[in-house]
Design a protein around this motif. Structure first.
Motif, mmCIF file in Angstrom:
data_model
loop_
_atom_site.group_PDB
_atom_site.id
_atom_site.type_symbol
_atom_site.label_atom_id
_atom_site.label_comp_id
_atom_site.label_asym_id
_atom_site.label_seq_id
_atom_site.Cartn_x
_atom_site.Cartn_y
_atom_site.Cartn_z
ATOM 1 N N VAL A 1 34.797 37.108 40.850
ATOM 2 C CA VAL A 1 33.558 37.824 40.558
ATOM 3 C C VAL A 1 32.396 36.898 40.906
ATOM 4 O O VAL A 1 32.250 35.821 40.308
ATOM 5 C CB VAL A 1 33.490 38.246 39.081
ATOM 6 C CG1 VAL A 1 32.183 38.975 38.809
ATOM 7 C CG2 VAL A 1 34.683 39.118 38.718
ATOM 8 N N LEU B 1 30.376 44.549 35.223
ATOM 9 C CA LEU B 1 31.652 43.839 35.254
ATOM 10 C C LEU B 1 32.587 44.372 34.173
ATOM 11 O O LEU B 1 33.786 44.561 34.414
ATOM 12 C CB LEU B 1 31.414 42.344 35.073
ATOM 13 C CG LEU B 1 32.653 41.471 34.907
ATOM 14 C CD1 LEU B 1 33.546 41.564 36.139
ATOM 15 C CD2 LEU B 1 32.257 40.017 34.647
ATOM 16 N N LEU C 1 34.695 40.973 43.691
ATOM 17 C CA LEU C 1 33.652 41.840 43.146
ATOM 18 C C LEU C 1 32.362 41.034 43.111
ATOM 19 O O LEU C 1 32.294 39.989 42.464
ATOM 20 C CB LEU C 1 34.023 42.315 41.737
ATOM 21 C CG LEU C 1 33.110 43.369 41.113
ATOM 22 C CD1 LEU C 1 33.217 44.682 41.875
ATOM 23 C CD2 LEU C 1 33.460 43.583 39.653
ATOM 24 N N ILE D 1 34.749 34.064 37.117
ATOM 25 C CA ILE D 1 33.365 34.519 37.231
ATOM 26 C C ILE D 1 32.525 33.352 37.742
ATOM 27 O O ILE D 1 32.366 32.336 37.051
ATOM 28 C CB ILE D 1 32.836 35.021 35.881
ATOM 29 C CG1 ILE D 1 33.750 36.115 35.323
ATOM 30 C CG2 ILE D 1 31.415 35.535 36.024
ATOM 31 C CD1 ILE D 1 33.384 36.551 33.920
ATOM 32 N N ARG E 1 32.966 44.998 47.164
ATOM 33 C CA ARG E 1 34.220 45.201 46.448
ATOM 34 C C ARG E 1 35.352 45.184 47.461
ATOM 35 O O ARG E 1 35.365 45.976 48.398
ATOM 36 C CB ARG E 1 34.211 46.518 45.684
ATOM 37 C CG ARG E 1 35.494 46.764 44.894
ATOM 38 C CD ARG E 1 35.580 48.172 44.330
ATOM 39 N NE ARG E 1 34.663 48.373 43.221
ATOM 40 C CZ ARG E 1 33.580 49.117 43.268
ATOM 41 N NH1 ARG E 1 33.265 49.726 44.421
ATOM 42 N NH2 ARG E 1 32.786 49.274 42.225
#
Length: 438
Positions: free
Chosen positions: A237, A319, A278, A335, A287
């Motif tokens: 992410v 998220l 993402l 992340i 994505r």
């Protein structure tokens, strides 16, 4: 249209008549003669309608590298055309040379080479090819309207892949991955690992790995060996909000996050895991799902190439919606964001406990080495240095508090300088892989 040579001709011819008692007739004669030459030059100049343009060359290049694109100019008309051409690209494409001069006889084809050295990742398109047909005297030229040049310009877009400086440590990480996943199996069972083979006991093996039934059949002590699970899910992410635009050294923080995400994606792909990407700020910017095979890794790299920082606060609830609506199978969620107090408290912390309850969460932030250096007070410090050091200590203390809060909520935190950041993230993945905690 006239050229600078026409202006130079006037500059050389007009001063002499000024010395005459009645200069106006002579000035008019000189100007008329120059204008007649310019009109004759335009009349003799070849027509532009017979020119055909085409492109060929490279479509992708890594940031920091160079690419070449060839522009082919063909004269399908019946007259010689003296061409002055400008091949325009966006400034960040680093194109050169932009201007070209060539003489094309009837039916001739020539190729012009443009070298591109991009300064930013993403798509770098060609803008316009502007063509002028010069007269033989160089006093005037023909040029069609801008719309005609736009229609004749062959489209071309160079995809600039993000910089990947951690590629230099990739062989080292792959060697460690082979130790974890292939050449040497893990000793001991470990939660979440899969049974591999049976072998004879050697000194140093965990006695809990002894298979007593197999030992009785073999009349020797036999231990079970285990290997990390494959086909795990790894979610990268990438935060593209305003904090990703902060410059760490000579590049935005986003570039450091992309570099670490690329290294992690390559490692996870080689380990047989499935990698998803993402990227989000106020909306989902990219994505990529199911990039678990090497052939699909290019999709992930291309998606990262188009990412740019957005001057808006990241909405981490997106998220939460993306991750919590998926299946309940446990995954590694990495992340890449900034460990700043305000974005963490208002954005990530409210949803972090729910994410950590379902997935293994790693929060990775790039630390600015300048702040660390400012916190070190020199021996000959002045008053300004003391204030800078105090401010740097406050920033570092806030990062420490954020890191403690994230760890208390169940996340593993990676906080490292830009030079070590990608390697630290890869080390965390390898450690989790070896211990079977994915």
């Amino acid at each position: 249209m006239v050229t600078r040579r026409f202006a130079l001709l006037l500059a050389l011819g007009l001063p002499a008549p000024v010395l005459l008692p009645s200069p106006w007739p002579a000035l008019a004669a000189v100007a008329g003669f120059a204008l007649a030459l310019a009109l004759l030059d335009v009349a003799v100049a070849g027509a532009l309608t017979g020119l055909r343009l085409d492109r060929a060359g490279e479509h992708t290049v890594w940031l920091g590298g160079t690419a070449t694109v060839r522009l082919t100019v063909a004269n399908t008309g019946g007259r010689t055309v003296r061409v002055r051409l400008r091949d325009s690209w966006v400034p960040s494409a680093g194109a050169g040379p932009l201007f070209h001069r060539l003489t094309l006889p009837a039916g001739d084809v020539q190729t012009l080479v443009t070298t591109l050295t991009p300064t930013r990742h993403g798509d770098r398109p060609a803008v316009r090819v502007t063509v002028r047909s010069m007269g033989p005297l160089g006093l005037a030229y023909r040029q069609r309207p801008q719309g005609w040049n736009d229609r004749c310009t062959p489209p071309w877009t160079l995809r600039v892949l993000p910089r990947f400086p951690s590629r230099r440590i990739l062989p080292e990480k792959l060697a460690r991955l082979r130790v974890v996943d292939g050449s040497a199996v893990t000793r001991g069972r470990g939660h979440g690992t899969e049974f591999d083979t049976l072998r004879e006991y050697v000194i140093g093996d965990d006695v809990r790995s002894i298979d007593w039934r197999a030992s009785a059949r073999a009349h020797d002590v036999v231990v079970r060996t285990w290997r990390p699970e494959r086909d795990r899910r790894v979610f990268c992410v990438v935060d593209t909000g305003r904090t990703s635009a902060v410059r760490i050294g000579d590049a935005p923080r986003l570039d450091g996050c992309i570099d670490a995400a690329l290294l992690l994606s390559v490692l996870a792909t080689r380990a047989g895991d499935r990698v998803d990407l993402l990227a989000l700020d106020t909306a989902v910017r990219a994505r990529v799902e199911g990039a678990g095979h090497r052939a699909k890794l290019g999709r992930l790299i291309n998606a990262m190439a188009s990412l740019q920082p957005a001057l808006a606060e990241t909405d981490f609830t997106l998220l939460g919606h993306e991750m919590l609506r998926r299946d309940r199978k446990r995954a590694l969620l990495v992340i890449f964001t900034a460990l700043d107090t305000a974005p963490m408290i208002a954005g990530l912390l409210p949803i972090l406990p729910r994410l950590a309850a379902r997935h293994k969460v790693v929060v990775a932030g790039v630390r600015d080495p300048v702040v660390t250096r400012l916190a070190e007070l020199p021996a000959d410090a002045r008053a300004g240095d003391v204030h800078q050091a105090a401010a740097a200590h406050r920033v570092l203390a806030e990062r420490d508090r954020v890191r403690d809060v994230l760890a208390h909520c169940g996340a593993t935190v990676v906080d490292a300088d830009a030079g070590d950041f990608a390697g630290r993230v890869a080390d965390v993945y390898l450690l989790l892989k070896a211990s079977g905690r994915l």
